[in-house]
Design an enzyme around this catalytic site. Structure first.
Site, PDB file in Angstrom:
ATOM      1  N   GLU A 109     -10.400 -15.930   5.555  1.00  0.00           N
ATOM      2  CA  GLU A 109     -11.255 -15.607   6.702  1.00  0.00           C
ATOM      3  C   GLU A 109     -10.628 -15.513   7.887  1.00  0.00           C
ATOM      4  OE1 GLU A 109     -14.521 -16.309   6.348  1.00  0.00           O
ATOM      5  OE2 GLU A 109     -15.036 -16.510   8.548  1.00  0.00           O
ATOM      6  N   ASP A 110      -9.743 -16.074   8.171  1.00  0.00           N
ATOM      7  CA  ASP A 110      -9.412 -16.352   9.805  1.00  0.00           C
ATOM      8  C   ASP A 110      -7.848 -15.496  10.002  1.00  0.00           C
ATOM      9  OD1 ASP A 110     -11.161 -18.038  10.249  1.00  0.00           O
ATOM     10  OD2 ASP A 110     -10.087 -19.870   9.710  1.00  0.00           O
TER      11      ASP A 110
END
Ligand code: MN
Length: 747
Positions: free
Chosen positions: A103-104
């Protein structure tokens, strides 16, 4: 997604300064994790976990949490919760370490798959999808929740790791901004706590609820926590007195056991106070007694009942309060025997009896055991539950907020057990009716249901079922579902099937309307085509062709104003719209004792805006409040403690705005007080003297009812703010004979 990512550049300097110490700190956390999981390692596992840690640490190395600590601390903590508090294994630990990387950071799902294989990549993918769903700015939480469920039914570990993630975020919520705290907390009570409950994670559910309450209702939370601490000594004494004789007998009976008293959670005490309208002092079951037995599997049930017998020899049980989850475990796997007995000093005490194995399941959830004990009844129960969810998700096309509501009732609520005439058990949510039962058998049985026999007695379809009922459905071929059936059922399945059936009926009726419209349009020289029908749908403010045809058929839209339309060629031109009538929202505006309000509510932009005060919770200045952007009424101000607030914040968080009271002594607000006390000559006089005499507060209404030496009074007064109200309450409480003074929100 991680809510707590902060600006990288801004923090970089600090990071370099303390780099070495931080590295040590990170390693300390990682080693603690290794110690917790080590005994589950098979060959090669240790290297895999280390690899996951290295990849995650490297990927997050420039990131920090809002608290300022290095980001990697978070995934390690989530992994630790998975291992220690949920009992998950090596694969889940690896997934937890990696849960925020795709995700990040620059890590891709392909990277994860290459390193760790397909199973882990799939779970990380599930976790990433959930994050995307929740993080989306439109914040349609219900829609997101649907996505969570789709992922959940793939592999329960996804949701378990997500729960661990949420738990750690809640534990570290202090460093977030107030609005964020409120949003995350409401989402947590609304979705995650019930999910944890459903997964059988009682401890995590309780902690999530308590933490949410700590942020949403900080004062009440502190108040109850303080009172719990103050009464601890007295409680311990009582528990010991209760336990002593039971303990002796258990020892004599050669049981291996633990027995202890356990305080209930702050959140559940608060719920009880609200539900029963009682004070802290009046909540009788602030704790439960728990007996945990060491018992071989084949003797578990027998032993639990023996203990029950010993306890009820000592203390009289309440016949209505026996819960046997030994013979019929809850669908989240919970097994135990609960009873409530009359303890010393005439106090009711709840006793929970279970074995160590059952206790393990109660604390860490059944899901930890899921799929690792093949062919067990546990697995079967979960599969059934997942199957039901999938079925509802597949047929859902309604409003997602409705869906969430239905879902909560259908799948997260407590259950009852009812029996078919042949003795098969069906599990239904609490509140289910005979009609729900009919639909749970088959939709063809549901749509033809005209009544039922419950325990051989004839009842209407709306009859609410109770655990243990035996239900026989009576059908008739003449029966047809109707709109009000939707209010009779609570299960999502029944609701969907009824809606489908109604749509069928509506379609048949609409066909007639379609024919009428066609003739009318052709009568004025306009074509019967989509453009023209669309113009009419808009004109009548409907949602679909179907609605228009249907309304015409049942004569709800008579098409009289069709005359006013112009026809250009074969195209319709709608009449000039009339000026919309201004509807004053009188009922939503609070009563002011002085003229126009000067109260300024600051949104993010500090602009002056139109607002009204919510009637459901009647906020007054000083209350913790938020604004809700409504359609038509401008900003509506609710108290954060409003019963509607979790639902509003969770489902429409994009419409929630930060609001603050401006200092103002000009306006006053109507609020209500409920006073209970001993009936006494002149009590009314004393109360009114304090209110209008001493404090010069205006009374709007006052009613006093007395009964058997007690009186109950409701007073509506105009106050300027919370401080003034609090002073009034304090002064009234000082009056002799007054038992309680409570604010109430009703108009
Ligand atoms: Mn996370």
């Amino acid at each position: 997604m991680e809510e707590q990512v902060t600006n990288v550049v801004q923090q970089a300097a600090v990071y370099n300064l303390t780099g070495e110490q931080e590295k040590k700190e990170i390693l300390r956390h990682y080693r603690a994790l290794l110690r917790a999981i080590r005994y589950k390692f098979k060959k090669g596992d240790k290297e895999l976990v280390r690899r996951a840690f290295e990849i995650a640490a490297d990927a997050h190395k420039t990131m920090r949490r809002k608290s300022g600590e290095p980001y990697i601390i978070h995934p390690i903590a989530v992994a630790m919760i998975c291992v220690e508090e949920i009992g998950l294994g090596v694969r889940s630990t690896i997934c937890a370490l990696l849960h925020d990387t795709v995700e990040d950071t620059d890590i891709s799902l392909e990277d994860v798959e290459r390193e760790f294989g397909n199973e882990i990549a799939r779970i990380v993918d599930g976790l990433t999808k959930i994050s995307n769903a929740i993080g989306s700015n439109s914040s349609q939480q219900a829609e997101n929740f649907k996505k969570i469920l789709l992922t959940l039914t793939d592999d329960p570990r996804v949701i378990l790791i997500k729960l661990a993630d949420r738990l750690h975020n809640m534990r570290t919520l202090d460093s977030m901004k107030r609005e964020k705290q409120l949003k995350i907390s409401s989402e947590t009570v609304w979705v995650y706590a019930p999910l944890a409950h459903r997964m059988g994670l009682y401890n995590i559910k309780t902690e999530l609820e308590d933490l949410s309450m700590k942020y949403m209702e900080p004062e009440t939370y502190k108040d109850i926590a303080k009172k719990l601490a103050e009464t601890r000594r007295e409680r311990t004494r009582y528990i010991n007195e209760f336990i002593r004789p039971v303990k002796d007998k258990l020892v004599k009976g050669n049981f291996n056991f633990d027995i202890y008293g356990r305080p209930k959670s702050i959140h559940s005490i608060w719920n009880k106070m609200k539900k029963k309208g009682v004070t802290f002092e009046e909540v009788y079951d602030l704790f439960a007694i728990r007996v945990i037995l060491d018992s071989p599997t084949e003797k578990e049930k027998e032993d639990c009942w023996k203990v029950y017998s010993i306890i009820t020899d000592e203390y009289t049980p309440s016949p209505e309060r026996l819960r046997d989850w030994l013979s019929n475990p809850k669908s989240n796997g919970y097994e135990a025997l609960h009873t409530t007995v009359m303890g010393p000093q005439g106090r009711w005490v709840e006793v929970q009896i279970r074995t160590r194995r059952m206790n393990e399941i109660a604390e860490k959830g059944l899901a930890a055991h899921y799929k690792y004990k093949e062919g067990s009844a546990d697995e079967d129960r979960f599969d059934k539950w997942f199957g039901q969810i999938r079925e509802v998700l597949a047929t859902q096309d309604t409003d997602t907020v409705d869906f969430l509501q239905d879902f909560k009732i259908s799948f997260l609520a407590e259950e009852i057990y009812v029996y078919t005439p042949k003795g098969d058990v069906k599990m239904l949510p609490v509140g289910s009716t005979a009609l729900d039962f009919a639909f749970s058998i088959h939709s063809a049985v549901g749509t033809k249901c005209i009544g039922a026999k419950v325990n051989h007695k004839l009842v209407p379809i709306s009859h609410k079922l109770r655990s243990g009922d035996q239900v026989e459905i009576i059908t008739s071929n003449k029966q047809k579902p109707s709109e009000d059936w939707l209010n009779i059922v609570v299960t999502a399945k029944a609701k969907n099937k009824i809606k489908d059936a109604l749509k069928e009926v509506k379609r048949a009726i609409a066909d007639e309307g379609k024919y009428i419209l066609q003739r009318k349009l052709e009568g004025i020289g306009a074509a019967f085509h989509a453009t023209n029908i669309d113009i009419l749908v808009n004109h009548y403010k409907l949602n679909s062709f179907l609605d228009l045809f249907y309304n015409i058929a049942i004569k709800a839209n008579d098409l009289k104003d069709l005359k006013e339309f112009n026809v250009l060629g074969d195209k319709l031109e709608p009449p000039k719209p009339q000026r919309p009538v201004e509807v004053p929202h009188v009922d939503a505006i609070p009563s002011y004792s002085k003229k126009d309000s000067e109260l300024i509510i600051f949104g993010e932009s500090s602009d002056k805006i139109m607002y009204t005060l919510a009637r459901c919770c009647n906020p007054i200045p000083g209350d913790d409040v938020f604004g809700f952007v409504s359609t038509g009424k401008g900003l509506i101000i609710h108290r954060t403690t409003c019963p509607n607030s979790p639902s509003l914040m969770a489902n429409y968080s994009h419409r929630v705005v930060k609001t603050k009271w401006a200092k103002n002594k000009e306006i006053s607000f109507l609020t209500g007080l409920k006073i209970i006390g001993m009936d006494d000559v002149g009590v009314v006089n004393k109360i009114t003297t304090i209110i209008s005499g001493d404090l010069k507060i205006n009374i709007s209404a006052l009613t006093i009812e007395s009964k058997e030496g007690l009186f109950e009074g409701t007073i509506k007064v105009f106050v300027h703010d919370k401080e003034e109200l609090e002073e009034l309450v304090a002064r009234l409480k000082q009056l002799k004979g007054i038992h309680s003074v409570d604010r109430f929100d009703a108009e």
